[in-house]
Scaffold this active site. Structure first.
Site, PDB file in Angstrom:
ATOM      1  CE  LYS A 146      63.645  42.499  19.317  1.00  0.00           C
ATOM      2  NZ  LYS A 146      63.795  41.574  20.441  1.00  0.00           N
ATOM      3  CG  ASP A 150      62.532  38.072  21.078  1.00  0.00           C
ATOM      4  OD1 ASP A 150      63.572  37.450  20.780  1.00  0.00           O
ATOM      5  OD2 ASP A 150      62.319  39.257  20.749  1.00  0.00           O
TER       6      ASP A 150
END
Ligand SMILES: Nc1ncnc2c1ncn2[C@@H]1O[C@H](COP(=O)(O)OP(=O)(O)O)[C@@H](O)[C@H]1O
Ligand SMILES: O=C(O)C1=C[C@@H](OP(=O)(O)O)[C@@H](O)[C@H](O)C1
Ligand SMILES: [Mg+2]
Length: 464
Positions: A83, A120
């Site tokens: 990420k 997210d």
């Protein structure tokens, strides 16, 4: 690199009609549910020429992998440890991703640019909204890793007061305070040894690995707020199980996974709305969980026996029983009559709407609604596809059952006439949401329960 909004691809763009590809990258990645969720979305959306795969790629392999992708690629989902590693490889990054220095979504534009985004965080917010949590005045975060920083970013828009993060070690504590400062959230850190104290907050977000919160389960307060536990396999965790047993709403890691995947599908395919329910079903099936939707929902006028029959029906089916009026009384710490006095009917309806949304999303047994819940159009929409039973009765029976009843403020003056009036205004709404009607006049609660069981068709897997 520029800061960029990630504009979803348009469905009618020059690429459509060709095979489109997307995948999740990470290491390890074998456990990832993303392929199941994205493929379920493609199937439901009729995107037959789209495929979604998984590739085990680590930080070292990432640049080469991304370089090798051809023009048929629409997007990537990224999981650990990529990420952050992906950021230098991008042409642009959204403000949300920048705020936590984490990209879980890459979208390839028509001219081959790679744009990084983070779903997210809005996924967490959406999962909480789905369970009726829109704003809280304080919150607890358990843990201090990467997920905790995402949680903090989500709380930036939800929590109006202090967030207390329970973490192990001074280094983690310092990092959480830094994230708080950066994200504009009022964060206090506390030692993990005191984490039980944090369970009393109206919202508790648990971000720790499996097993870590097990010892806290016996310490869940008698009247819990909302728990957001980011784990999902195995599910439920000891903490989540205890929380539900005490009647507290629980948002799971699967809820988060599904909501962040919904946003990814929308960004990658350009479709306006990804099929949340189908994706959740696919995820639950893969995890070996049944659907968390009520097995039956009872609607109908005041006094018809929704609460009485609901409990009997739950016993017969061997499942849990839930009543949105009870949820409201517990959550508010006031009776229904007091809420009507304090806030009027509109205030009560707003509270009721949230309670129904939470129960529909999080309860898998029998659910009884208050008589007026179906006045709300969103509530009616939320009942679509469920086994909704309309219990009915005539006014004479109604007068016998409820009479003058202080617990039902709408019937406190001239109950029979009021009941009749409400019924006229609502009859078509009960009919709109219900799959079956069961008349209760002259039948005992047990007889009504049997009639409900007979009226509903129960597929073989309904009670698993
Ligand atoms: N089939 C029935 N026959 C007679 N009385 C009933 C029946 N079902 C419920 N009651 C009684 O009617 C009243 C209202 O029932 P309740 O379950 O609270 O209705 P609701 O939740 O629909 O408002 C209670 O006193 C209950 O005992
Ligand atoms: O019909 C209504 O508007 C109401 C019904 C009640 O629930 P029951 O139907 O269980 O009595 C309760 O939610 C409130 O008093 C308002
Ligand atoms: Mg009731």
């Amino acid at each position: 690199m520029s800061q960029r909004a990630v504009v979803p691809r348009q469905p009618g763009d020059p690429m459509s009609g060709q095979v489109r590809r997307a995948a999740v990258l990470g290491s390890p990645v074998a456990h990832s549910l993303s392929p199941v969720l994205h493929r379920a979305a493609y199937a439901e959306l009729g995107l037959t020429d789209w495929s979604y795969d998984r590739f085990d790629v680590d930080e070292t392999g990432l640049p080469g992998f991304i370089e090798s992708l051809g023009p048929q690629w629409a997007g990537l989902s990224l999981t650990m440890p990529l990420k952050r590693a992906v950021i230098p490889l991008l042409d642009g990054i959204s403000a949300t991703a920048r705020s936590v220095e984490a990209v879980n979504t890459v979208v390839f534009t028509e001219d081959g640019e790679r744009l990084g985004d983070n779903t997210d965080i809005p996924g967490m917010v959406a999962a909480l909204h789905e369970h009726g949590v829109e704003q809280v005045d304080s919150a607890t975060i358990l843990g201090g890793g990467a997920t905790a920083s995402s949680a903090l970013a989500a709380l930036a828009g939800i929590c109006t007061g202090e967030v207390v993060a329970y973490v192990r070690g001074a280094r983690r504590a310092e990092q959480m305070r830094e994230w708080g400062e950066r994200l504009g959230v009022d964060v206090r850190t506390a030692d993990w040894a005191d984490a039980a104290r944090g369970l009393r907050a109206p919202l508790v977000v648990s971000t720790t690995p499996a097993g870590v919160t097990d010892a806290l389960a016996p310490q869940v307060p008698q009247v819990p707020g909302t728990l957001f536990d980011v784990l999902y396999d195995p599910w439920p965790t000891a903490l989540a199980a205890r929380w539900s047993a005490l009647g507290g709403p629980v948002v799971s890691g699967l809820d988060l996974l599904v909501h962040q995947a919904v946003l990814q599908v929308e960004r990658m395919t350009g479709r306006v709305r990804a099929p949340l329910d189908a994706m959740r079903r696919a995820g639950r099936t893969t995890l070996g969980l049944g659907a968390t939707r009520p097995k039956a929902v009872l609607v109908g006028p005041m006094g018809v026996g929704k609460s009485t029959v609901g409990q009997l029906l739950a016993e017969r089916l061997g499942v849990g029983y839930r009543d949105t009026d009870d949820d409201i009384v517990r959550e508010q710490g006031r009776t229904i009559a007091e809420i009507f006095v304090d806030e009027g009917e509109p205030g009560f309806r707003a509270i009721e709407k949230r309670a129904v949304r939470r129960a529909v999303a999080g309860h898998d047994g029998v659910l009884a609604l208050g008589g007026g819940a179906i006045l709300d159009a969103d509530t009616r929409a939320a009942l679509a596809g469920l086994r909704v039973v309309h219990l009915s009765m005539g006014v004479e029976e109604a007068v016998r059952r409820v009479g003058l009843n202080a617990a039902r403020p709408l019937l406190s003056v001239n109950a029979p006439a009021r009941w009749q009036e409400l019924m006229e205004a609502r009859r078509h709404l009960y009919a709109e949401v219900a799959r079956v009607v069961v008349a209760t006049d002259g039948r005992s609660p047990e007889e009504v329960t049997q009639a409900v069981l007979d009226a509903l068709e129960w597929p073989k897997d309904a009670l698993e």
